[in-house]
Design an enzyme around this catalytic site. Structure first.
Site, PDB file in Angstrom:
ATOM      1  N   ASP A  79       0.857  -1.164   0.000  1.00 66.17           N
ATOM      2  CA  ASP A  79       0.000   0.000   0.000  1.00 66.17           C
ATOM      3  C   ASP A  79       0.908   1.233   0.000  1.00 66.17           C
ATOM      4  OD1 ASP A  79      -2.541   1.373   0.209  1.00 66.17           O
ATOM      5  OD2 ASP A  79      -2.007   1.800   2.284  1.00 66.17           O
TER       6      ASP A  79
ATOM      7  N   ASP B 283      -0.198   5.126   0.817  1.00 67.27           N
ATOM      8  CA  ASP B 283      -0.431   6.123   1.854  1.00 67.27           C
ATOM      9  C   ASP B 283      -0.436   5.469   3.229  1.00 67.27           C
ATOM     10  OD1 ASP B 283      -0.876   8.804   2.582  1.00 67.27           O
ATOM     11  OD2 ASP B 283      -2.228   9.055   0.899  1.00 67.27           O
TER      12      ASP B 283
END
Length: 351
Positions: free
Chosen positions: A26, A28
């Site tokens: 991922d 953020d």
């Protein structure tokens, strides 16, 4: 799908970057926050890559194109090719293309990332619900300046029976100034106006996992994320292992209270965890032991942490204490959610 509940973080004698061939990262809260690299991310990813691990960046944000994301990562010191970025826009475009014919018109409520992904699948992005032979409506995050009228345009088409798709339904999105409404909030606006339900592609649902595996060719993937309800649940749904890092939205208390599909295989502070093994959490007479810590679920409904004899001043790595607490909490909770009071134990760890 029924899966056996995880009752403890797992151990790994090998460093995770050697035990798995591909990290599905991922962005953020894991690699960057507010546009800036998170501490230790750049050097950890460089070391993992240099030692042979393939890195892929998997994001539910459908606004930016893979080229734009790769460029941003390069500016942070993480050399990245566009093909190493997988977005929910790509996943939803594939989902649509499997249900409508080549050259079909798709009403876009979102940004450039959606348009590029649709064209990649041979579909034609359009802006008006009045287009003839409209085959689908697709909704993805369009940034804070997306006009309100775009939601009305989607509603007009959906109320006529045009199939509705959404890249993802994350209710919030983190930014430099804090937490803002995400695509899921915008989807709710259209749902209220139409009473319809979209087909959703992004994490934690299977279309996103399928898109990622197809594009990366991963054989032993490790999902790396900071959110229990997207990253970790997505790994659960895909039946692959996961590493939760504590650099984003999930804190230690939320981890202890995680329901089965939100329990990661491993937990670590940050991306340095890719470069190390993971310690064993062992059952013992009192509860569960990891490092110099023992976690105990008392009859009074409290989770306690005890240091090994002779180590009262410092029982070692606080993260080992958290791992032991996870085992105690998840074992008590079983297929449910732990309700034991862990406040004092977590305060002792400073987590």
């Amino acid at each position: 799908m029924t899966r056996q509940s995880r009752t403890s973080p797992a151990a790994s004698e090998q460093s995770l970057h050697q035990a798995y061939d591909t990290a599905l990262l991922d962005l953020d809260g894991v690699v960057y926050a507010g546009g800036e690299a998170i501490a230790h991310a750049v050097e950890s990813l460089a070391a993992a890559r240099a030692d042979g691990m393939h890195l892929a960046y998997v994001t539910n944000n459908a606004l930016r194109t893979p080229d734009a994301v790769a460029e941003h990562l390069g500016e942070l010191g993480i050399p990245t090719e566009a093909g190493e970025v997988i977005t929910s826009a790509q996943a939803v475009a594939r989902l649509i293309a499997e249900q409508v014919g080549p050259g079909s018109k798709v009403l876009v409520i979102g940004g450039e990332g959606l348009r590029v992904a649709l064209r990649e699948r041979g579909l034609v992005p359009v802006d008006s619900a009045e287009e003839e032979d409209l085959a689908a409506v697709v909704q993805g995050y369009g940034g804070p300046d997306l006009p309100w009228g775009r939601f009305a345009e989607a509603s007009y088409a959906i109320n006529r029976g045009v199939p509705w798709f959404a890249s993802n339904t994350d209710l919030t999105i983190p930014g430099a100034r804090g937490i803002a409404p995400g695509n899921g909030a915008a989807v709710e606006v259209v749902r209220i106006a139409t009473g319809a339900e979209p087909q959703v592609a992004g994490k934690p649902l299977p279309p996103m996992h399928r898109e990622t595996v197809l594009r990366t060719g991963a054989e032993r993937p490790l999902v790396v994320g900071d959110r229990l309800d997207t990253d970790i649940e997505g790994a659960f749904n895909g039946e692959v292992d996961s590493l939760l890092v504590l650099t984003g939205v999930t804190d230690a208390e939320q981890l202890l209270r995680a329901e089965p599909r939100h329990r990661p295989t491993y937990v670590d502070r940050d991306l340095r965890g890719l470069l190390t093994g993971q310690p064993e959490v062992e059952p013992c007479a009192e509860g569960f032991r990891c490092g110099g810590w023992t976690a105990v679920a008392t009859n009074g409904g409290v989770l306690e942490l005890r240091a090994e004899e002779g180590n009262e001043g410092s029982a070692g790595d606080p993260l080992d204490g958290l791992r032991a607490l996870c085992a105690a909490a998840w074992t008590v909770a079983g297929d449910g959610v732990c309700t034991l009071d862990a406040a004092k134990a977590l305060a002792r760890l400073g987590l």
